[in-house]
Scaffold this motif. Structure first.
Motif, PDB file in Angstrom:
ATOM      1  N   GLY A 168      -1.859  -3.379  -5.318  1.00 48.60           N
ATOM      2  CA  GLY A 168      -3.131  -4.012  -4.741  1.00 48.60           C
ATOM      3  C   GLY A 168      -4.256  -3.319  -5.646  1.00 48.60           C
ATOM      4  O   GLY A 168      -4.050  -2.557  -6.620  1.00 48.60           O
ATOM      5  N   LYS A 175      -7.845   2.135  -6.467  1.00 48.19           N
ATOM      6  CA  LYS A 175      -7.174   1.760  -7.537  1.00 48.19           C
ATOM      7  C   LYS A 175      -7.942   1.339  -8.668  1.00 48.19           C
ATOM      8  O   LYS A 175      -7.265   1.416  -9.918  1.00 48.19           O
ATOM      9  CB  LYS A 175      -6.105   0.549  -7.056  1.00 48.19           C
ATOM     10  N   ASN A 191       0.879  -1.190  -0.162  1.00 45.20           N
ATOM     11  CA  ASN A 191       0.061   0.065  -0.032  1.00 45.20           C
ATOM     12  C   ASN A 191       0.905   1.240   0.059  1.00 45.20           C
ATOM     13  O   ASN A 191       0.514   2.072  -0.531  1.00 45.20           O
ATOM     14  CB  ASN A 191      -0.800   0.054   1.196  1.00 45.20           C
ATOM     15  N   ALA A 210      -7.314  -5.623   1.887  1.00 43.55           N
ATOM     16  CA  ALA A 210      -6.415  -5.916   2.825  1.00 43.55           C
ATOM     17  C   ALA A 210      -6.676  -4.959   4.052  1.00 43.55           C
ATOM     18  O   ALA A 210      -6.690  -5.636   5.340  1.00 43.55           O
ATOM     19  CB  ALA A 210      -4.949  -5.602   2.277  1.00 43.55           C
TER      20      ALA A 210
HETATM   21 MG    MG Z   1      -3.620  -2.816  -0.716  1.00 50.20          MG
END
Ligand code: MG
Ligand code: ADP
Length: 592
Positions: A94, A80, A34, A99
């Motif tokens: 990611g 994202k 991240n 997460a």
């Molecule tokens: Mg992530």
């Protein structure tokens, strides 16, 4: 009767967490990724108790707004991707938005974050998926996330964690996989208040050296290749620095660590005929390919990838490595780019140079020296014949009892077969003895028992320097008292360097670094977890490494000594690692 209900989010998140965060290292991976996705140029990782009590990641990346700071803990919350099409052009590590939601479901999380355009940041506290507090706070640009008491509400998982050294090992491996390929980002790893790694941004070679020690600079050849299909940049070990285990083998594709057996084979094929049997090269290789030509199975915990041009890729990689090995081993090794290790710089003002010191052994007398090489070998391999009554552990009484029956062998004539097996006749039949395993057993027993300062050591005329990675250096320092008992005399010199002035007898000086590397590797590795005492695991590694190897011709007397010593061991039939040493061919089988 209706039976179906929708699971509450907290439960769904806990279930998802089982996949993403199976151990502290899983959370570390997600958090480091991240920070990379947030464009950080410096990322600091702090762990306590191997991540059980605390995992903290501090970055100087983009930070989050007040509302994103809450939203990021929701499931499927991601910045994202926004639509399905985005899935085919992913540039980030990611994208599933799972997460943080998973981590927050199984830990107590505190986050401080600030975007560059804001003066104040925000602090959020969340516990088992419930936000318990949020308020403005003054903090640095970027994000700091502290994950405390991982699995506090999932005792089953918590109980499944291995001991700290193992969990920290997993964290370090995640750290290496990420930091090796993102060498243009600065990283540090602090464990229980100790700085294990501090890695400034730099070249791949500098990163490797930062992780494994400066000695690696001399152990590696560069591999560089650019074709329409792939761009390759990396390093491979010189054949003479190969190892007996598959240790440092890293392949990255487009910035991700991957496992791809065919590509590993391609690299190893390049070493054909250059390595002794059962030795493996180390490599650190980054591949860049057109993202449209790969299918990374982007499950968060998977490391697999499929290539469109797999055959071509295989051939290119193999020949690139081959060329690196050939080119450098023939050419004189001169490097014209000035590496900074020679930039020593001016000495501080009040610096007084020290008189150089020579190390010598005051007891050395060339006229009393141990005679010939072969004699040294023999003495040290087999030791002084030790005649003692074999004992056995008796389960009912819990005592060692003397085995009353007479020794089951008579020193008959031995024969060596295929450079590995000793064949000799016993009253019960024909014994076929594996010389390597037999010797391993003998050494193991002697080392486990013989823990006094012993004759089994040799003082080196010229002490040898060994270098380790910061983490290994710490481990070696911790193991010094044990190593001393086995005949090593090792003292620290600087942070990652140690000076060895004595070793168990019979050891070649040139083996020393690789023996110690292997010892640490075994000690950390899962293969040794079956030994309950750490002494045993060290003895097992040393015994295995120092034992006579396959292909070594033994004289008649050496064989007899080996057989006699073996039968003096209480567990003569099994090697310390649980492999069979002796096979008896019974007379009736011979008859057939
Ligand atoms: Mg992530
Ligand atoms: P993913 O990474 O798959 O999007 P995560 O649960 O890991 O999902 O993170 C959720 C979102 O939180 C990210 O998409 C990102 O917008 C934000 N985020 C997480 N960590 C950071 C960080 N260190 N810096 C900035 N934003 C972050």
């Amino acid at each position: 009767m209706d039976l179906i209900s929708i699971l509450p989010d907290s439960v769904a998140n806990q279930i998802a967490a089982g996949e993403v965060v199976d151990r502290p290292a899983g959370a570390v991976k997600e958090m480091l990724e991240n920070s990379l996705d947030a464009g950080a140029t410096q990322i600091d990782l702090v762990v306590k108790d191997a991540g059980r009590t605390l995992i903290q990641v501090i970055d100087n990346g983009s930070g989050m707004s007040d509302s994103d700071a809450r939203l990021c803990f929701e499931r499927h919350a991601t910045s994202k991707i926004h639509r399905a099409d985005d899935l085919f052009a992913i540039q980030t590590m990611g994208f599933r938005g799972e997460a943080l939601a998973s981590i927050a479901a199984i830990a107590q999380v505190e986050m401080r974050t600030r975007q560059p355009e804001n003066d104040l940041g925000t602090e959020v506290r969340i516990e088992g998926s419930t936000i318990v507090d949020q308020h403005p706070t003054a903090c640095k640009q970027g994000t700091s996330i502290s994950v405390k008491n991982l699995f506090f509400n999932v005792p089953a998982r918590r109980n499944f964690l291995k001991k700290d050294s193992v969990e920290l090992g997993h964290i370090e491996e995640v750290f290496r996989r990420i930091t090796l390929i993102h060498h243009d980002v600065g990283f540090s790893l602090n464990s229980n208040g100790k700085m294990l790694y501090n890695l400034p941004a730099g070249s791949l070679m500098a990163r490797i050296a930062g992780l494994y020690g400066d000695v690696y600079k001399e152990r590696l050849y560069a591999v560089d290749e650019e074709t329409d299909i792939v761009k390759i940049h990396g390093f491979v070990s010189k054949p003479e620095y190969s190892r007996k285990t598959r240790g440092e083998q890293y392949i990255f594709v487009n910035g991700r660590f991957i496992k791809h057996p065919a590509l590993s084979t391609a690299v190893e094929r390049a070493y054909t005929d250059l390595l002794p049997e059962r030795c493996y090269p180390s490599y650190f290789i980054g591949l860049s390919v057109d993202p449209a030509k790969i299918d990374i199975n982007i499950h968060p915990t998977k490391t697999e990838v499929k290539f469109v041009d797999e055959h071509a890729l295989f051939a290119i990689l193999r020949s690139a490595v081959k060329r690196a090995l050939g080119q450098f081993s023939l050419a004189t090794e001169l490097s014209f780019d000035t590496p900074n290790e020679f930039n020593i710089g001016p000495a501080p003002k009040d610096y007084r140079p020290q008189q150089p010191r020579t190390h010598y052994n005051p007891d050395y007398n060339p006229f009393h020296a141990r005679a010939t090489q072969s004699q040294i070998k023999f003495d040290s391999l087999y030791g002084t014949p030790e005649r003692e009554t074999p004992t056995m552990f008796e389960e009912q009484t819990g005592k060692d009892v003397t085995v009353s029956s007479a020794p089951i062998f008579s020193t008959g004539t031995c024969m060596q077969v295929q450079g590995r097996y000793i064949v000799t006749s016993l009253s019960s039949g024909l014994a076929v003895i594996d010389q390597c395993r037999a010797h391993e057993r003998i050494l193991f027993d002697r080392m486990c028992k013989n823990t006094s300062e012993s004759s089994d050591r040799q003082t080196l005329m010229f002490p040898i320097q060994c270098q380790f990675s910061p983490a290994d250096a710490e481990l070696i320092a911790e193991l010094l008292p044990e190593l001393k008992r086995y005949g090593f005399e090792i003292s620290p010199m600087g942070q990652c360097t140690f000076v060895v002035s004595a070793t168990p007898s019979g050891m070649e000086d040139s083996q020393l670094q690789s023996l110690l590397d292997q010892l640490l590797c075994d000690y950390k590795g899962s293969t040794m977890q079956k030994y309950s005492r750490r002494d045993d695991s060290l003895c097992a590694s040393l015994a295995r490494q120092l034992s006579v190897k396959e292909g070594v011709q033994l004289s008649q007397s050496e064989m007899q000594q080996l057989v006699a010593d073996l039968f003096a061991c209480p567990m003569a039939e099994m090697s310390p690692s649980g492999k069979r040493i002796i096979t008896i061919v019974k007379p009736e089988e011979l008859l057939k």
